[in-house]
Design an enzyme around this catalytic site. Structure first.
Site, PDB file in Angstrom:
ATOM      1  N   GLU A  59      12.284   7.569 -16.407  1.00  0.00           N
ATOM      2  CA  GLU A  59      12.662   7.120 -17.754  1.00  0.00           C
ATOM      3  C   GLU A  59      11.975   7.958 -18.831  1.00  0.00           C
ATOM      4  OE1 GLU A  59      12.415   2.869 -18.317  1.00  0.00           O
ATOM      5  OE2 GLU A  59      12.957   3.030 -20.434  1.00  0.00           O
TER       6      GLU A  59
ATOM      7  N   LYS B  21       8.651  -5.918 -18.869  1.00  0.00           N
ATOM      8  CA  LYS B  21       9.291  -4.730 -18.270  1.00  0.00           C
ATOM      9  C   LYS B  21       8.703  -3.469 -18.908  1.00  0.00           C
ATOM     10  CE  LYS B  21      12.472  -1.346 -17.613  1.00  0.00           C
ATOM     11  NZ  LYS B  21      12.532  -0.043 -18.294  1.00  0.00           N
TER      12      LYS B  21
ATOM     13  N   ASP C 181       2.134   0.630  -3.806  1.00  0.00           N
ATOM     14  CA  ASP C 181       3.338  -0.156  -3.553  1.00  0.00           C
ATOM     15  C   ASP C 181       3.822  -0.786  -4.875  1.00  0.00           C
ATOM     16  OD1 ASP C 181       5.133  -2.199  -2.838  1.00  0.00           O
ATOM     17  OD2 ASP C 181       4.127  -2.590  -0.943  1.00  0.00           O
TER      18      ASP C 181
ATOM     19  N   HIS D 216      13.614   7.303 -28.004  1.00  0.00           N
ATOM     20  CA  HIS D 216      14.314   7.564 -26.748  1.00  0.00           C
ATOM     21  C   HIS D 216      15.306   8.714 -26.864  1.00  0.00           C
ATOM     22  CE1 HIS D 216      13.757   4.792 -23.392  1.00  0.00           C
ATOM     23  NE2 HIS D 216      13.386   3.869 -24.248  1.00  0.00           N
TER      24      HIS D 216
HETATM   25  P1  NAD Z   1      -3.765   0.557   5.805  1.00  0.00           P
HETATM   26  O1  NAD Z   1      -3.786  -0.407   6.929  1.00  0.00           O
HETATM   27  O2  NAD Z   1      -3.019   1.842   5.983  1.00  0.00           O
HETATM   28  O3  NAD Z   1      -5.283   0.934   5.416  1.00  0.00           O
HETATM   29  C1  NAD Z   1      -6.276  -0.018   5.241  1.00  0.00           C
HETATM   30  C2  NAD Z   1      -7.363   0.169   6.275  1.00  0.00           C
HETATM   31  O4  NAD Z   1      -8.053   1.384   6.016  1.00  0.00           O
HETATM   32  C3  NAD Z   1      -8.427  -0.914   6.224  1.00  0.00           C
HETATM   33  O5  NAD Z   1      -8.007  -2.032   6.963  1.00  0.00           O
HETATM   34  C4  NAD Z   1      -9.639  -0.217   6.793  1.00  0.00           C
HETATM   35  O6  NAD Z   1      -9.702  -0.371   8.195  1.00  0.00           O
HETATM   36  C5  NAD Z   1      -9.395   1.266   6.491  1.00  0.00           C
HETATM   37  N1  NAD Z   1     -10.282   1.815   5.416  1.00  0.00           N
HETATM   38  C6  NAD Z   1     -10.829   3.061   5.411  1.00  0.00           C
HETATM   39  N2  NAD Z   1     -11.564   3.251   4.295  1.00  0.00           N
HETATM   40  C7  NAD Z   1     -11.472   2.120   3.568  1.00  0.00           C
HETATM   41  C8  NAD Z   1     -12.019   1.703   2.304  1.00  0.00           C
HETATM   42  N3  NAD Z   1     -12.809   2.506   1.564  1.00  0.00           N
HETATM   43  N4  NAD Z   1     -11.708   0.460   1.847  1.00  0.00           N
HETATM   44  C9  NAD Z   1     -10.921  -0.358   2.562  1.00  0.00           C
HETATM   45  N5  NAD Z   1     -10.412  -0.036   3.769  1.00  0.00           N
HETATM   46  C10 NAD Z   1     -10.658   1.197   4.272  1.00  0.00           C
HETATM   47  O7  NAD Z   1      -3.222  -0.031   4.453  1.00  0.00           O
HETATM   48  P2  NAD Z   1      -3.313  -1.443   3.735  1.00  0.00           P
HETATM   49  O8  NAD Z   1      -3.964  -1.211   2.409  1.00  0.00           O
HETATM   50  O9  NAD Z   1      -3.906  -2.492   4.624  1.00  0.00           O
HETATM   51  O10 NAD Z   1      -1.768  -1.777   3.520  1.00  0.00           O
HETATM   52  C11 NAD Z   1      -1.008  -1.139   2.528  1.00  0.00           C
HETATM   53  C12 NAD Z   1       0.407  -0.911   3.006  1.00  0.00           C
HETATM   54  O11 NAD Z   1       1.005  -2.130   3.440  1.00  0.00           O
HETATM   55  C13 NAD Z   1       1.291  -0.394   1.891  1.00  0.00           C
HETATM   56  O12 NAD Z   1       2.014   0.702   2.393  1.00  0.00           O
HETATM   57  C14 NAD Z   1       2.235  -1.569   1.611  1.00  0.00           C
HETATM   58  O13 NAD Z   1       3.468  -1.103   1.141  1.00  0.00           O
HETATM   59  C15 NAD Z   1       2.328  -2.199   2.961  1.00  0.00           C
HETATM   60  N6  NAD Z   1       2.774  -3.617   3.061  1.00  0.00           N
HETATM   61  C16 NAD Z   1       2.931  -4.426   1.974  1.00  0.00           C
HETATM   62  C17 NAD Z   1       3.345  -5.745   2.129  1.00  0.00           C
HETATM   63  C18 NAD Z   1       3.500  -6.634   0.901  1.00  0.00           C
HETATM   64  O14 NAD Z   1       3.107  -6.242  -0.180  1.00  0.00           O
HETATM   65  N7  NAD Z   1       4.048  -7.845   1.010  1.00  0.00           N
HETATM   66  C19 NAD Z   1       3.568  -6.246   3.405  1.00  0.00           C
HETATM   67  C20 NAD Z   1       3.368  -5.401   4.501  1.00  0.00           C
HETATM   68  C21 NAD Z   1       2.957  -4.082   4.324  1.00  0.00           C
END
Ligand code: NAD
Length: 422
Positions: A84, A262, A278, A376
């Site tokens: 946008e 928005k 996300d 815009h």
């Molecule tokens: P992930 O599992 O890829 O990474 C998180 C992991 O990284 C942690 O569990 C930990 O083991 C490790 N880690 C390493 N360094 C870290 C630090 N400094 N701090 C914290 N953890 C660290 O990702 P995530 O963040 O658990 O999940 C994000 C993904 O899940 C996104 O892609 C999202 O789109 C997706 N997702 C979203 C939903 C929803 O929003 N409803 C549902 C399912 C999946």
């Protein structure tokens, strides 16, 4: 803290290559922005295949940089990915107008993520609730076992809440696992914990577990930002008053509040996308939070200071990470995080909240004064010219002619194109 200014005067007038070169001061030596950005589809084919199913390509979106931002006393450049026009310019302009008062001050509630476990068919829900709360330490140990890395980094399960909700199929026992996910958004981390603990909870309560998933209403991850715009930078005392009247409309009317929010998300989602986070999670969380009182309202508040200046604040749940998801595997997301110099989910959240407030200032000020279309139109007219088939220097000729005539639409563009080409 590096001594550099985000007040990059004239940045907008540089060529794209010159802008990329200007970023070098903001990046670690080993990172070459030109390498990543010169190819505008900077996502390798094998990575695309690993990121989604049935991959056929990529959908490139422009990436820009908002200048002028000061967040908690530090100058930052903010990468924004959006299709946008005007969004990035609006943030830079709003940020410039509050530099004299120190920019944006922020606060951060923390990185607690909530996972929900739904338990059905419990004969004594009150007793089940007390039983679950009594066994907190067992729950904590079982949950923490599934993510030792998170625990090592200082995260892990912090608290458990139990809610009893009346559904059409009886009372649900809803257990909230409250997990410090540190620098991760944490969806995978808490979903794994919820799946691990659900059968255990069902066994203790004599019920049946069903859903086990995080809540996107991330109200333990609230981030706040505030700023003061001097009346002179807003356009004078009368404009300050008009902005307050315009903002009040969103307070009382959900139709207006949806559009007000928005606009905020124009800024927020652009940074969220640029950093590989996300966007859907952030958007659903923001809108659910805006409706949490039972009345959907604005995420920002606008007031007049005793000096007659304009004070704005935002409070928004931000479930963001600098690890996990696409944040570390997408080369442009890594570059975006490096440009911002963010080394924690907290620092990123603070910047994103500030951008949301800046965007809202720009939108409400424009709406309350000239209207939104004036800003815009410059890029919009070019987009219409392109949609009508204009190429090369025809685009600017047609855009300028449409702006001069005040008739900016595809039919006018096609007529002008036909005239140019005959
Ligand atoms: P992930 O599992 O890829 O990474 C998180 C992991 O990284 C942690 O569990 C930990 O083991 C490790 N880690 C390493 N360094 C870290 C630090 N400094 N701090 C914290 N953890 C660290 O990702 P995530 O963040 O658990 O999940 C994000 C993904 O899940 C996104 O892609 C999202 O789109 C997706 N997702 C979203 C939903 C929803 O929003 N409803 C549902 C399912 C999946």
């Amino acid at each position: 803290m590096k001594n550099r200014s985000s007040r990059l005067s004239g940045f907008a007038t540089l060529s794209r290559d010159e802008r990329i070169a200007a970023l070098s001061d903001w990046l670690p030596e080993e990172m070459d922005a030109a390498d990543i950005l010169t190819e505008t589809g900077a996502l390798p084919g094998d990575l695309v295949e690993r990121m989604v199913e049935n991959a056929i390509g990529v959908m490139p979106v422009p990436l820009g940089v908002a200048t002028n931002m000061i967040v908690d006393g530090e100058d930052v450049l903010v990468p924004m990915a959006t299709e946008e026009s005007s969004v990035i310019a609006a943030v830079g302009n709003a940020a410039k107008r509050c530099r004299a008062t120190g920019g944006f001050r922020t606060s951060y509630a923390g990185s607690l993520t909530i996972a929900q476990v739904q338990i059905l068919d419990v004969t004594d829900p009150n007793r089940a609730r007390l039983e679950i709360l009594r066994r907190f330490e067992e729950i904590r140990d079982l949950c923490n076992q599934v993510d030792p890395m998170l625990v090592e980094l200082g995260g892990g399960l912090r608290d458990v809440e139990v809610r009893l909700l009346e559904g059409r199929h009886g009372t649900m026992v809803v257990v909230h696992l409250i997990v410090d996910t540190k620098d991760a958004m944490g969806a995978n981390a808490v979903n794994t914990m919820a799946e691990r603990i659900a059968p255990v909870l069902a066994g203790w309560t004599g019920g049946r577990s069903l859903l086990r998933i995080l809540s996107n209403l991330a109200d333990r991850r609230l981030t706040r930002a505030e700023a003061v715009w001097p009346a002179t930078e807003v356009g004078g005392a009368a404009v300050v008053d008009t902005i307050l009247e315009a903002a009040d409309f969103a307070v009382v009317d959900p139709y207006r509040a949806a559009t007000h929010n928005k606009g905020i998300m124009n800024g927020v989602s652009a940074v969220v996308l640029a950093t590989g986070n996300d966007t859907r999670a952030i958007e659903s969380g923001a809108h659910a939070y805006a409706a949490q009182s039972g009345h959907y309202g604005p995420l920002t508040r606008w007031e007049k200071t005793k000096n007659g200046d304009l004070a704005g604040s935002i409070e928004i749940p931000l479930s963001l990470g600098i690890v996990g998801g696409a944040t570390r595997i997408h080369p442009v997301a890594r570059l975006a995080l490096a440009i911002m110099g963010t080394d924690s989910a907290e620092a990123l959240s603070r910047c994103v909240a500030a951008v949301g407030l800046a965007q809202n200032f720009g939108a409400v000020r424009a709406l309350a004064t000239d209207g939104i279309q004036k800003g815009h139109m410059a890029l919009h007219a070019q987009n219409i010219a392109i949609a009508a088939g204009a190429e090369g220097d025809e685009i600017m000729r047609i855009a300028d002619a449409m702006k001069a005539s005040g008739e900016i639409n595809e039919r006018a563009a096609k007529t002008l194109l036909a005239e140019i080409r005959t």
